[in-house]
Design an enzyme around this catalytic site. Structure first.
Site: not given
Length: 340
Positions: A35-37, A90, A107, A169, A236, A243, A282
């Site tokens: 999970g991202a957080e 996922y 989810r 996103y 910031r 690439a 992350d």
């Protein structure tokens, strides 16, 4: 005020096809907690920070196991609570060569997604906290989580707690409901001090069309200028640049723009033989946050974040377990001989 960092979001289980297989090509899946957080919380703990995770998990063995995984990595889980519902999942297929990796979300209706926004006591959760970290994945899950993320950011602002926000996103998640991502993400960025976002994130939120003929650097600079004009609290904006010659060979750079007009740019680092790129963004966010929290200047914080992201590509699983010493070894160009 302490150096405690609170991350808010959904903790997931990743069910991945082993090696480079397709899903269920053989009847086995490898499981990782992510999970991202949560990935940011784990990485910050590895860097020596007091990191904590807030959110909701299902009151079942899957939820308890996810909590325990974060505990093992030094994350404070006392702000997590357990409720009825299912575990967010996922499924992941690792690509190879010119076959891209794929993510399949499962989810909807999770305990986290269904938790009402008014069930979070943000003044209590944010006590003794220096920074709140959020991402754009949370508001993409539905109206309850979107409202909860916004209330968390506004409570942090009222309490004098810094807010960092990673755009992250996810079109597939937003497409599942009529969530109006531009409006919701705009509201979150109004409360943000540090954003992790590229030109596409900014252009989406501001509803502008960037000049595709510009270089990546110039397009990011233009987008950052528009963001600073639109969001007066934002100080910031940092992003990676990538690439890709193939799934296994990338070149990872980084940029950081500041409200006073400075632009810091890190040239790309060649990455070959990639093990696992999930969570690299992350790791980058955690690295930049570590640098700033530890008193590094903007340029050094960006360099640390880039190096942390590079190392994540060579660690299986969602979260980076690299220590600050590991990152500094890469930055200092230490030899790659076996450490004995």
């Amino acid at each position: 005020m302490t150096d405690r960092v609170l991350c808010f979001g959904e903790i997931l289980l990743r069910l991945a096809a082993p090696g480079r297989e397709l899903l269920l090509q053989t009847p086995r899946l490898d499981v990782h907690v992510g999970g991202a957080e949560a990935n940011v919380a784990v990485s910050l703990a590895a860097f020596g920070h007091a990191s904590a995770m807030a959110g909701v998990l299902p009151a079942n063995p899957l939820g308890y196991a996810a909590r325990d995984a974060l505990r093992r990595h030094g994350v404070d889980t006392t702000a997590l609570r357990f409720d009825e519902g299912r575990m967010g999942l996922y499924f992941y297929t690792t690509g190879a060569g010119h076959r891209p990796s794929e993510v399949l979300y499962d989810r909807a209706g999770s305990a986290f997604a269904l938790a009402a926004a008014d069930t979070y006591d943000w003044p209590a959760l944010l006590a003794d906290t220096r920074l709140l970290h959020l991402s754009g994945i949370t508001p993409a899950l539905g109206p309850a989580t979107a409202q909860a993320a916004l209330e968390a950011a506004r409570a942090a602002r009222a309490a004098g707690v810094l807010v960092s926000f990673d755009g992250n996103y996810r079109a597939k998640l937003w497409a599942a409901w009529d969530g109006d991502p531009r409006t919701r993400l705009h509201a979150l960025l109004l409360e943000t001090d540090l954003a992790f976002a590229d030109h596409r994130d900014i252009e989406l939120v501001l509803g502008i069309d960037g000049d595709a003929s510009l270089s990546a650097r110039d397009r990011f600079t233009a987008a950052a200028g528009a963001a600073f004009a639109a969001f007066p609290r934002l100080q910031r904006i940092a992003t990676t640049t990538r690439a890709q010659a193939s799934v296994d060979h990338h070149r990872l750079g980084a940029m950081l723009a500041t409200r006073d007009g400075a632009l810091h740019v890190r040239d790309g680092i060649e990455l070959g033989g990639i093990v696992d790129r999930i969570g690299a963004g992350d790791a980058f966010a955690a690295g930049v946050l570590h640098g700033l929290l530890a008193g590094m200047d903007d340029a050094d914080s960006l360099a640390f974040g880039q190096a942390a992201a590079c190392l994540k590509h060579y660690l299986p699983g969602d979260a980076s377990l690299a220590s600050a010493a590991d990152v500094m070894a890469l930055l200092n160009g230490e030899r790659l001989d076996v450490r004995r």
